[in-house]
Structures are given as C-alpha cells and as structure tokens.
Scaffold this motif. Structure first.
Motif, PDB file in Angstrom:
ATOM      1  N   SER A   1       0.624  -1.053  -0.046  1.00  0.00           N
ATOM      2  CA  SER A   1      -0.043   0.032   0.029  1.00  0.00           C
ATOM      3  C   SER A   1       0.881   1.279  -0.122  1.00  0.00           C
ATOM      4  CB  SER A   1      -1.004   0.007   1.197  1.00  0.00           C
ATOM      5  OG  SER A   1      -0.208  -0.075   2.576  1.00  0.00           O
ATOM      6  N   ILE A   2       0.309   2.293  -0.334  1.00  0.00           N
ATOM      7  CA  ILE A   2       0.914   3.595  -0.383  1.00  0.00           C
ATOM      8  C   ILE A   2      -0.074   4.543  -0.054  1.00  0.00           C
ATOM      9  CG2 ILE A   2       1.947   5.297  -2.072  1.00  0.00           C
ATOM     10  CD1 ILE A   2       2.510   3.219  -4.270  1.00  0.00           C
ATOM     11  N   TRP A   3       0.480   5.325   0.877  1.00  0.00           N
ATOM     12  CA  TRP A   3      -0.424   6.327   1.725  1.00  0.00           C
ATOM     13  C   TRP A   3       0.462   7.701   1.492  1.00  0.00           C
ATOM     14  CZ3 TRP A   3      -4.568   4.561   4.702  1.00  0.00           C
ATOM     15  CH2 TRP A   3      -4.485   3.037   5.020  1.00  0.00           C
ATOM     16  N   VAL A   4      -0.564   8.711   1.174  1.00  0.00           N
ATOM     17  CA  VAL A   4       0.041  10.179   1.003  1.00  0.00           C
ATOM     18  C   VAL A   4      -1.141  10.898   1.785  1.00  0.00           C
ATOM     19  CG1 VAL A   4       0.092  12.307  -0.390  1.00  0.00           C
ATOM     20  CG2 VAL A   4       1.002   9.954  -1.173  1.00  0.00           C
ATOM     21  N   ASP A   5      -0.493  11.446   2.939  1.00  0.00           N
ATOM     22  CA  ASP A   5      -1.118  12.451   3.884  1.00  0.00           C
ATOM     23  C   ASP A   5      -2.298  11.614   4.718  1.00  0.00           C
ATOM     24  OD1 ASP A   5      -1.599  14.713   5.410  1.00  0.00           O
ATOM     25  OD2 ASP A   5      -2.810  15.915   4.017  1.00  0.00           O
ATOM     26  N   GLY A   6      -2.148  10.489   4.854  1.00  0.00           N
ATOM     27  CA  GLY A   6      -3.081   9.412   5.605  1.00  0.00           C
ATOM     28  C   GLY A   6      -4.186   8.699   4.617  1.00  0.00           C
ATOM     29  N   VAL A   7      -3.987   8.960   3.487  1.00  0.00           N
ATOM     30  CA  VAL A   7      -5.089   8.323   2.654  1.00  0.00           C
ATOM     31  C   VAL A   7      -4.549   7.512   1.691  1.00  0.00           C
ATOM     32  CG1 VAL A   7      -6.741   8.987   0.748  1.00  0.00           C
ATOM     33  CG2 VAL A   7      -6.303  10.678   2.575  1.00  0.00           C
ATOM     34  N   PRO A   8      -4.857   6.132   1.538  1.00  0.00           N
ATOM     35  CA  PRO A   8      -4.223   5.231   0.466  1.00  0.00           C
ATOM     36  C   PRO A   8      -4.420   5.654  -1.044  1.00  0.00           C
ATOM     37  CG  PRO A   8      -6.253   4.509   1.472  1.00  0.00           C
ATOM     38  CD  PRO A   8      -6.010   5.614   2.071  1.00  0.00           C
ATOM     39  N   VAL A   9      -3.316   5.574  -1.601  1.00  0.00           N
ATOM     40  CA  VAL A   9      -3.586   6.285  -3.084  1.00  0.00           C
ATOM     41  C   VAL A   9      -4.100   5.226  -3.929  1.00  0.00           C
ATOM     42  CG1 VAL A   9      -2.015   7.044  -5.046  1.00  0.00           C
ATOM     43  CG2 VAL A   9      -1.530   7.764  -2.735  1.00  0.00           C
ATOM     44  N   GLY A  10      -4.963   5.572  -4.529  1.00  0.00           N
ATOM     45  CA  GLY A  10      -5.612   4.544  -5.686  1.00  0.00           C
ATOM     46  C   GLY A  10      -6.730   3.683  -5.302  1.00  0.00           C
ATOM     47  N   TYR A  11      -6.926   3.657  -3.740  1.00  0.00           N
ATOM     48  CA  TYR A  11      -7.863   2.798  -3.084  1.00  0.00           C
ATOM     49  C   TYR A  11      -8.502   3.573  -1.986  1.00  0.00           C
ATOM     50  CZ  TYR A  11      -4.974  -0.625  -5.787  1.00  0.00           C
ATOM     51  OH  TYR A  11      -4.161  -1.200  -6.967  1.00  0.00           O
ATOM     52  N   ARG A  12      -9.544   2.551  -1.399  1.00  0.00           N
ATOM     53  CA  ARG A  12     -10.129   2.930  -0.300  1.00  0.00           C
ATOM     54  C   ARG A  12      -9.896   1.827   0.628  1.00  0.00           C
ATOM     55  NH1 ARG A  12     -15.328   0.616  -0.184  1.00  0.00           N
ATOM     56  NH2 ARG A  12     -16.145   0.217  -2.296  1.00  0.00           N
ATOM     57  N   LEU A  13      -9.999   2.023   1.937  1.00  0.00           N
ATOM     58  CA  LEU A  13      -9.837   0.800   2.801  1.00  0.00           C
ATOM     59  C   LEU A  13     -11.429   0.512   3.535  1.00  0.00           C
ATOM     60  CD1 LEU A  13      -7.748  -1.274   4.191  1.00  0.00           C
ATOM     61  CD2 LEU A  13      -7.348   0.562   6.055  1.00  0.00           C
ATOM     62  N   ASP A  14     -11.827  -0.621   3.308  1.00  0.00           N
ATOM     63  CA  ASP A  14     -13.118  -0.687   3.851  1.00  0.00           C
ATOM     64  C   ASP A  14     -13.317  -2.402   4.467  1.00  0.00           C
ATOM     65  OD1 ASP A  14     -15.830  -0.651   4.374  1.00  0.00           O
ATOM     66  OD2 ASP A  14     -16.443  -1.080   2.394  1.00  0.00           O
ATOM     67  N   GLY A  15     -13.511  -2.566   5.524  1.00  0.00           N
ATOM     68  CA  GLY A  15     -13.467  -3.961   6.136  1.00  0.00           C
ATOM     69  C   GLY A  15     -12.312  -4.553   6.357  1.00  0.00           C
ATOM     70  N   GLY A  16     -11.108  -3.730   6.257  1.00  0.00           N
ATOM     71  CA  GLY A  16      -9.775  -4.192   6.345  1.00  0.00           C
ATOM     72  C   GLY A  16      -9.065  -4.696   4.873  1.00  0.00           C
ATOM     73  N   LYS A  17      -9.828  -4.457   3.810  1.00  0.00           N
ATOM     74  CA  LYS A  17      -9.675  -4.843   2.476  1.00  0.00           C
ATOM     75  C   LYS A  17      -9.528  -3.414   1.700  1.00  0.00           C
ATOM     76  CE  LYS A  17     -11.385  -9.558   2.311  1.00  0.00           C
ATOM     77  NZ  LYS A  17     -12.318 -10.467   1.655  1.00  0.00           N
TER      78      LYS A  17
END
Length: 254
Positions: free
Chosen positions: A61-77
């Motif tokens: 995973s890649i995070w910028v300013d606390g947000v995953p780049v290109g994805y959203r995290l939902d239910g641990g996935k």
C-alpha cells in the motif's frame, strides 16, 4: 508523533513475469527532500509512478497524507477507487517528467493555467494571476507567451515545474528532471529545485545528479534490482556506503 506525509508499505509491482518492485518500504516526512539513486532498471521510475497511481501496484500500500493512493480501505480490505477519484488525489501530488510533457499548442502561461482552470475550476483571472506569480518564481515570466517549441529544454522544464506548483500540491515527484537536458541547461532547473526545497516543499526525486542529492536531500535512497538496499543522510550514504552494490555504483559516478 505525526505520521509521515508519504508511506510506502511492502510495495510490489510486476510487468508480466518481471518483478520490478520487490517489497519497497519508505517513509517521507512533510518538508523532506528524498533522492532516489541507483543504476538504470532498478525500479526507481516505476516506484515514482506508483506513488501517484500512474502504475497500479500488485501488493502492499501507498499512503499520502494518511490516505491510501488509488484505493479505499473498507472492512480491512483495499478496493480500487474510480479513475475520477484517482485524478482528484493526483491534484495533491505534482509530477515533473523527463520530457516536460507540456501541451505543444499552449503557451507557457496557458500550460500553467490549464490545471487550475479545467481541474480545480478556478476562474481564468485567478489562474492567470497564480501562473504569473509562479512563472516569475521559476524565472520564466519573460517567456510567458511563447510556445514550448520556442523554448529551450531547461526553460520547458521550469514551466513544467510551475505547472505542478499551480495545483498547490502537498508533494512533487521528479522523474529524472534533468536527464533530457543539455549539460549547460541542467543548472537552471536544479536551481529552481533548490529554491523549492528551501521553501519546504516535500519532494521525491529520481536523479543521477549526485552533487544535487548530496547538497539538497534530507535522505538519500539507493535502489537496486527492485529493492531498497540503503537509505540515510546523504553525507553518510555517499561517504560511508554500507552495501556493496551502493559502493560499486558510487565509485563510478562520484
């Protein structure tokens, strides 16, 4: 302690059978300048393109300013987000390419105005005011009405930097920004980048300019064969490299 502005966790990337990134872990704090060095084919540019989702990662995973780049995290996935949402994320992540990528049919100032007008929906007058300020900052205001074909490579790259700044990014990625330039033009681009660093801009720079990295970077990172083999303060990495492959590379370029 606050989280780093950029965090890459166990990032993998393949092109078919070729594994290009083999588990990259890297933190970049806000305001830091990080230079990625190493031989061609080591994965540096691919990693940079993964940071703004121009390339999709295969694992990690890649995070910028606390947000995953290109994805959203939902239910641990992680779930891939829509392209328009990725585009919105990219407004916060500037990118400066080797080959400038300016619009050939737009003048310098129109190139800088393009993103603010058509992506950020700013008024033309507000975008022009910002563009004039940024072109002045990079020393290009006198060439504002010229087209890319009328500019030298160094001038085009300075316009490209102004174009990235016009989006008010949290982070700017530089992919070998001086490699396509004639030697006498390299200095004018590096001077602009030095000024950005002194102003506190967070920058990740793929470069072979060891002198620039030694002078400006807060962290030097050496990549080889898809792995991050060494990182640290430039004075330590360049003067006392621990990894044999870093030693071999620096013995050729210093």
């Amino acid at each position: 302690m606050s989280s780093p502005l950029v965090r890459a966790l166990n990032v993998h990337k393949r092109f078919g059978r070729l594994e290009v990134l083999k588990g990259i872990n890297l933190d970049v704090e806000a305001g830091q300048v990080v230079c990625l060095l190493g031989p061609s084919g080591g994965g540096k540019s691919t990693f940079l393109r993964c940071l703004n989702h121009l390339e999709k990662i295969d694992a990690g995973s890649i995070w910028v300013d606390g947000v995953p780049v290109g994805y959203r995290l939902d239910g641990g996935k992680f779930h891939e987000i829509r392209e328009r949402d990725v585009a919105l994320q990219r407004t916060h992540i500037g990118m400066v390419f080797q080959r400038f990528n300016l619009f050939a049919n737009r003048t310098a100032i129109e190139n800088v105005m393009e993103g603010p007008v058509y992506v950020l929906r700013q008024s033309a007058s507000a975008a022009r005011e910002t563009a004039e300020r940024l072109l002045t900052q990079v020393g290009m205001m006198n060439w504002a009405d010229r087209y890319p074909a009328q500019l030298s490579g160094g001038q085009q790259q300075r316009v490209a930097i102004a174009r990235s700044l016009a989006m008010n990014p949290k982070l700017i990625l530089f992919d070998e920004p001086t490699s396509a330039l004639d030697p006498e033009l390299v200095g004018e681009v590096l001077s602009v980048m030095r000024d950005l660093a002194q102003g506190g801009m967070t920058m990740i720079v793929v470069t072979h300019e060891v002198g620039f990295a030694r002078e400006v970077a807060d962290k030097a990172v050496f990549m080889f064969d898809g792995t991050l083999v060494e990182e640290g303060a430039p004075a330590e990495v360049f003067s006392n490299p621990r990894h044999e492959r870093t030693q071999q590379f620096l013995s050729k370029v210093l």
